[in-house]
Design an enzyme around this catalytic site. Structure first.
Site, PDB file in Angstrom:
ATOM      1  CB  CYS A 207      -8.539   5.216   2.470  1.00  0.00           C
ATOM      2  SG  CYS A 207      -9.540   4.329   1.230  1.00  0.00           S
TER       3      CYS A 207
ATOM      4  CB  CYS B 193     -12.346  -2.331   1.033  1.00  0.00           C
ATOM      5  SG  CYS B 193     -10.833  -2.169   0.051  1.00  0.00           S
TER       6      CYS B 193
ATOM      7  CB  SER C   9      -0.909   0.015   1.232  1.00  0.00           C
ATOM      8  OG  SER C   9      -0.125   0.146   2.414  1.00  0.00           O
ATOM      9  N   GLY C  10       2.117   1.150   0.326  1.00  0.00           N
ATOM     10  CA  GLY C  10       2.955   2.333   0.512  1.00  0.00           C
ATOM     11  C   GLY C  10       3.146   2.693   1.965  1.00  0.00           C
ATOM     12  N   GLY C  11       2.514   1.927   2.867  1.00  0.00           N
ATOM     13  CA  GLY C  11       2.641   2.143   4.293  1.00  0.00           C
ATOM     14  C   GLY C  11       3.661   1.215   4.923  1.00  0.00           C
ATOM     15  CB  VAL C  12       5.405   1.377   8.208  1.00  0.00           C
ATOM     16  CG1 VAL C  12       4.260   1.323   9.212  1.00  0.00           C
ATOM     17  CG2 VAL C  12       6.665   0.754   8.794  1.00  0.00           C
ATOM     18  CG  ASP C  13       1.341  -1.777   9.491  1.00  0.00           C
ATOM     19  OD1 ASP C  13       2.286  -1.787  10.300  1.00  0.00           O
ATOM     20  OD2 ASP C  13       0.260  -1.213   9.723  1.00  0.00           O
ATOM     21  CB  SER C  14       1.920  -3.335   3.004  1.00  0.00           C
ATOM     22  OG  SER C  14       2.207  -2.003   2.625  1.00  0.00           O
TER      23      SER C  14
ATOM     24  N   GLY D  61      -0.303  -6.874   5.095  1.00  0.00           N
ATOM     25  CA  GLY D  61       0.264  -6.305   6.318  1.00  0.00           C
ATOM     26  C   GLY D  61      -0.742  -6.188   7.439  1.00  0.00           C
TER      27      GLY D  61
END
Length: 397
Positions: free
Chosen positions: A205, A99, A10-15, A124
């Site tokens: 989002c 989603c 997604s561009g986030g830290v978790d993924s 993530g």
């Protein structure tokens, strides 16, 4: 058996850390960026464009290929349209649950399996699988259970409660046994400090920094109506549409000396009934009635016969504490849930998610709440909610 893994990035830290851990485990990892929304926010920026740049940065740092897939049309029809229709009908939807059900664990899962020949997908999410974080305990033909994350505060099984058994059987959750602080530490050590510092996405989002009441009128026509005091029947103000308000929400109405809270919405007249005080007994109930449930693994044995009871826990908001309850299944497959504690603003359209020990059993949309504490006598719980006759009466509200 599981070699080629496609991770949703997604561009986030978790993924990002999920992808990093998969690479370090020796899997053949491909990242996929899901473009679900392509409209600019109020600043003129498209949030998806910003996230894609971060996904590119992550994939280059980790040295894995990145594929972009466009699900904008699918998201519009299967998530956003559902949101609009729900609000227009007076319901409170949960687009994140839909989603995951329709896009991430259906469209994305099928794309990964069919187009990228993935053996499994990974995300993530903070959740655990009974097959293990890397499907090391996978057994062909066996059913998988969805389990609470070790990090209870970040647990995301609530949002996965409508996901199919098929996709969960081939899904890895590398972060299920980790704490957020450890995830961020790994990201920093891997040279992804700029990603670790990104603020977490909160709320819906695609709304961005806008308030919901400024966003929704862009898609739904305003239909003005009256605020009506539930206790007196008096008109105390006007509003622009029931789609702008949710049950339990506070509203400052010009000319009113006290803060009022939304109790009920009438879609036929566009009237909103309000009560004084956030703890007004009309806002509270101990009974929830749902439509047909989705069971992640299988229907609990105690519910196979109608009007037998399942003792478990539930929540209908992600951040609330689990509450003990008794669950009954009616002859037409509705669930009638009797809560140990009264709950505020039980809203039709929300999902009630059921848990037994560490397992997320599944969920069902709430159709309506049972009698309020106010209707039962100013907060007094009467005995008829504890027997089947009382439940039958409540289920016909």
């Amino acid at each position: 058996m599981f070699r080629n893994i496609v991770v949703g990035l997604s561009g986030g830290v978790d993924s990002a850390v999920a992808a990093l851990l998969l690479k370090r485990k020796g899997f053949n990892v491909t990242a996929v960026f899901l473009r679900n929304w392509d409209t600019a926010d109020e600043t003129g920026k498209c949030l998806a464009d910003e996230d894609y740049k971060d996904a590119e940065y992550i994939s280059k740092k980790i040295n894995i290929p990145l594929v972009e897939v466009n699900f904008v049309k699918e998201y519009w029809h299967e998530v956003f349209t559902y949101l609009l229709e729900s609000y227009e009908g007076g319901y409170t939807p949960n687009p994140d649950i839909m989603c995951n059900k329709n896009i991430k664990f259906k469209k994305f899962y099928n794309f990964a399996r069919e187009n990228l020949k993935a053996d499994a997908i990974a995300t993530g999410h903070y959740a655990r699988s009974s097959f293990g974080p890397y499907l090391e305990d996978y057994k062909p033909g066996a059913k998988v259970k969805l389990l609470h994350a070790v990090n209870q505060k970040k647990d995301q099984t609530f949002f996965l409660s409508q996901v199919s058994q098929e996709s969960l059987q081939r899904c890895m959750f590398p972060l299920g046994e980790m704490m957020k602080t450890d995830v961020k530490k790994l990201a920093v050590e891997a040279g992804l400090g700029v990603i670790a510092q990104k603020p977490e996405s909160m709320g819906i989002c695609f709304i961005g920094t806008r308030t919901f009441q400024n966003f929704i009128p862009q898609y739904l026509e305003n239909k003005p109506g009256n605020f009506i005091n539930y206790e007196t029947g008096e008109v105390v103000g006007q509003h622009q549409g029931i789609h702008c308000w949710t049950l339990g929400q506070g509203c400052r109405i010009a000319g009113s000396s006290e803060k009022l809270f939304v109790l009920r919405k009438d879609i036929k007249t566009n009237d909103i009934f309000v009560v004084p005080g956030t703890d007004h007994p009309a806002l509270f109930s101990r009974i929830l009635i749902t439509s047909k449930p989705h069971w992640i693994c299988e229907e609990p044995e105690s519910l196979i016969d109608s009007w037998t009871v399942l003792n478990c826990e539930y929540r209908f908001q992600r951040n609330e504490k689990l509450c003990p309850c008794r669950v009954y299944k009616s002859s037409n497959n509705k669930l009638i849930i009797v809560s140990e504690k009264e709950k505020r603003a039980i809203s039709p359209g929300q999902f009630v998610v059921l848990y037994l020990n560490d397992e997320c059993l599944g969920s069902a949309p709430i159709t309506h709440a049972g009698p309020s504490l106010h209707s039962l006598g100013e907060g007094e719980i009467t005995s008829d909610v504890d027997d089947n006759d009382g439940l039958l009466r409540a289920s016909t509200v």
